[in-house]
Design an enzyme around this catalytic site. Structure first.
Site, short mmCIF file in Angstrom:
data_model
loop_
_atom_site.label_atom_id
_atom_site.label_comp_id
_atom_site.label_asym_id
_atom_site.label_seq_id
_atom_site.Cartn_x
_atom_site.Cartn_y
_atom_site.Cartn_z
N SER A 139 40.69 -14.96 18.50
CA SER A 139 39.58 -15.35 19.39
C SER A 139 38.27 -15.36 18.61
O SER A 139 37.39 -16.18 18.86
CB SER A 139 39.48 -14.39 20.57
OG SER A 139 39.12 -13.09 20.15
N ASP A 184 41.70 -17.70 9.41
CA ASP A 184 41.44 -17.97 10.83
C ASP A 184 40.42 -19.08 11.02
O ASP A 184 40.59 -19.99 11.83
CB ASP A 184 40.95 -16.69 11.52
CG ASP A 184 41.97 -15.56 11.45
OD1 ASP A 184 43.09 -15.80 10.95
OD2 ASP A 184 41.63 -14.45 11.89
P1 ADP Z 1 41.10 -11.58 17.49
O1 ADP Z 1 40.26 -12.48 16.65
O2 ADP Z 1 42.47 -11.39 16.95
O3 ADP Z 1 41.15 -12.01 18.92
P2 ADP Z 1 39.06 -9.69 16.75
O4 ADP Z 1 38.96 -8.22 16.90
O5 ADP Z 1 38.96 -10.28 15.40
O6 ADP Z 1 40.42 -10.13 17.48
O7 ADP Z 1 37.93 -10.38 17.62
C1 ADP Z 1 37.80 -10.11 19.01
C2 ADP Z 1 36.34 -9.97 19.37
O8 ADP Z 1 35.66 -11.24 19.26
C3 ADP Z 1 36.14 -9.59 20.82
O9 ADP Z 1 36.26 -8.19 21.00
C4 ADP Z 1 34.72 -10.08 21.08
O10 ADP Z 1 33.78 -9.17 20.55
C5 ADP Z 1 34.67 -11.36 20.25
N1 ADP Z 1 34.99 -12.54 21.08
C6 ADP Z 1 36.01 -13.40 20.87
N2 ADP Z 1 36.01 -14.38 21.79
C7 ADP Z 1 34.97 -14.18 22.59
C8 ADP Z 1 34.40 -14.86 23.72
N3 ADP Z 1 34.94 -15.97 24.21
N4 ADP Z 1 33.29 -14.34 24.27
C9 ADP Z 1 32.73 -13.22 23.79
N5 ADP Z 1 33.21 -12.54 22.74
C10 ADP Z 1 34.30 -13.00 22.13
MG MG Z 2 39.66 -12.07 14.64
#
Ligand code: ADP
Ligand code: MG
Length: 390
Positions: A139, A184
């Site tokens: 994400s 990524d």
């Molecule tokens: P991954 O990338 O595997 O999902 P990460 O720990 O690298 O996990 O990133 C997740 C973090 O990115 C979330 O905890 C948040 O802080 C941020 N994030 C990702 N997508 C969003 C979104 N759509 N809105 C707000 N924050 C986001």
């Molecule tokens: Mg990530």
């Protein structure tokens, strides 16, 4: 407002989420910008990108969308519909801080300004996403790449796609302080429907590999166990250090340039943990290159064996799996029609990816629902397109 255009209506909705006056919105008649970028699933090649090795991901149909419009000021205001907190900052004063998720966003604005040498215009915007947060399908990169793509449209400055991915990686390093590799962001920019992407993280080149259209597919299962990989002294950074150390003892900067023979020769010069981390990195590169070759030939049996070997190595040598993810992998491997199954992403929870006959998916879901100790969620994973403006 009956006379409002759809763009004005959306601007009003954004203003409502931001908690700002509607009059401000109606005053700006510029175009609404809608940018989106995908999450990804890595088929094989895990914890190799920061060692300049090979990775083999696909872009998922899950995306983060950023919708916004210029606000005729130097201030940027954004909310996310999937997490709490409002982000508000001046384009000439970008600092990390609360809410934490804002750092992923601010980082991209800051790096974009650094790269282009110009301030971006202020804007109001809303994020929405169906990429699970912290689920190992990236994400964070989808959010960063959606932001960079939005900024390109806002400023009418188009970046070279690989430069855009690198800028987003720098944002993740410098703001939320996660020392991630390039995979990524790279796949979120370069992903293409019906293709996997073999990325050489040393020279940042990549090769699209056509996914054979057939009776098999990749299937993603979220363990719904969450990891935290950002901040100082996290296990992700610790694994990286071991890889760099193993490489250094073998006389190289990165594991990419270390052979199995080099490692074996230097075994007595390193502790067992460093050796095991190094062995994972070096052997995972070999598996990844072979996997890309056998996928083209449609040799799913071999691809599955390589996925299984990758998981076992990540579990036993690299120690980034967890009991819940191991459970999901074991359930999948016992299901008829499955060629192979492994953890995907940074680890410590998150998702598995499984190569499976399409007509076996329902029995896999049933087996997971009956035997997994927690509640899993399922995603079809057809290879999808990278970032775009809508
Ligand atoms: P991954 O990338 O595997 O999902 P990460 O720990 O690298 O996990 O990133 C997740 C973090 O990115 C979330 O905890 C948040 O802080 C941020 N994030 C990702 N997508 C969003 C979104 N759509 N809105 C707000 N924050 C986001
Ligand atoms: Mg990530």
């Amino acid at each position: 407002n009956d006379k409002a255009t759809p763009a004005q209506n959306i601007k009003e909705i954004i203003a409502m989420f931001l908690g700002i006056g509607l009059m401000v919105v109606i005053g700006c008649d510029e175009q609404l910008i809608i940018a989106s970028a995908p999450g990804r699933v890595n088929l094989i090649g895990e914890h190799t990108d920061y060692s300049k090795g090979f990775v083999f991901p696909i872009a998922l149909p899950l995306r983060t969308v950023l919708v916004g419009y210029p606000n005729n000021s130097d201030d940027i205001k954004a909310v996310s519909l999937v997490v709490n907190g409002k982000v508000e900052f001046n384009v000439s004063e970008i600092q990390t801080g609360d809410p934490f998720w804002g750092d992923y966003f601010k980082g991209v604005v800051a790096e974009f300004q650094k790269k282009t040498g110009k301030h971006v215009p202020g804007f109001n915007a809303v994020f929405h996403s169906n990429v699970p947060l912290g689920g190992g399908v990236s994400s964070s990169a989808s959010m960063e790449v959606a932001t960079a793509t939005f900024l390109e449209a806002l400023t009418k400055i188009n970046l070279d796609p690989t430069e855009k991915a690198l800028l987003c990686q720098a944002a993740e390093h410098n703001y939320p302080k996660n020392p991630c590799g390039i995979m990524d962001q790279f796949i979120s920019v370069h992903g293409k429907a019906d293709h996997a992407l073999l990325i050489d993280c040393q020279d940042e080149s990549s090769k699209l590999v056509n996914m054979p259209s057939s009776s098999v597919c990749f299937f993603v299962i979220n363990s719904n166990v969450k990891h935290k990989l950002s901040g100082e002294n996290n296990p992700f950074a610790e694994r990286q250090k071991s890889c760099f150390k193993a490489a250094e003892i073998c006389g190289a900067k990165f594991l990419r340039n270390v052979t199995l023979e080099d490692l074996e020769k230097n075994r007595d010069n390193m502790d067992a943990v460093t050796f095991n981390r190094g062995l994972h990195g070096v052997s995972e590169d070999k598996r990844t290159l072979e996997a890309a070759e056998v996928l083209v030939k449609g040799d799913f049996k071999r691809f599955g064996e390589l996925m299984n070997a990758s998981h076992d190595s990540l579990r036993d040598l690299f120690e980034v799996s967890c009991p819940e993810v191991d459970e999901l992998v074991e359930i999948a491997r016992k299901t008829k029609g499955v060629y192979g199954s492994r953890i995907t992403g940074g680890g410590f929870g998150g998702c598995t990816v499984t190569l499976i006959e399409k007509d076996a998916i329902q029995s896999l879901k049933n087996a997971v629902n009956a035997n997994y100790s927690k509640t899993a969620t399922f995603f079809d994973a057809p290879a999808s397109d990278g970032a775009k403006i809508h």
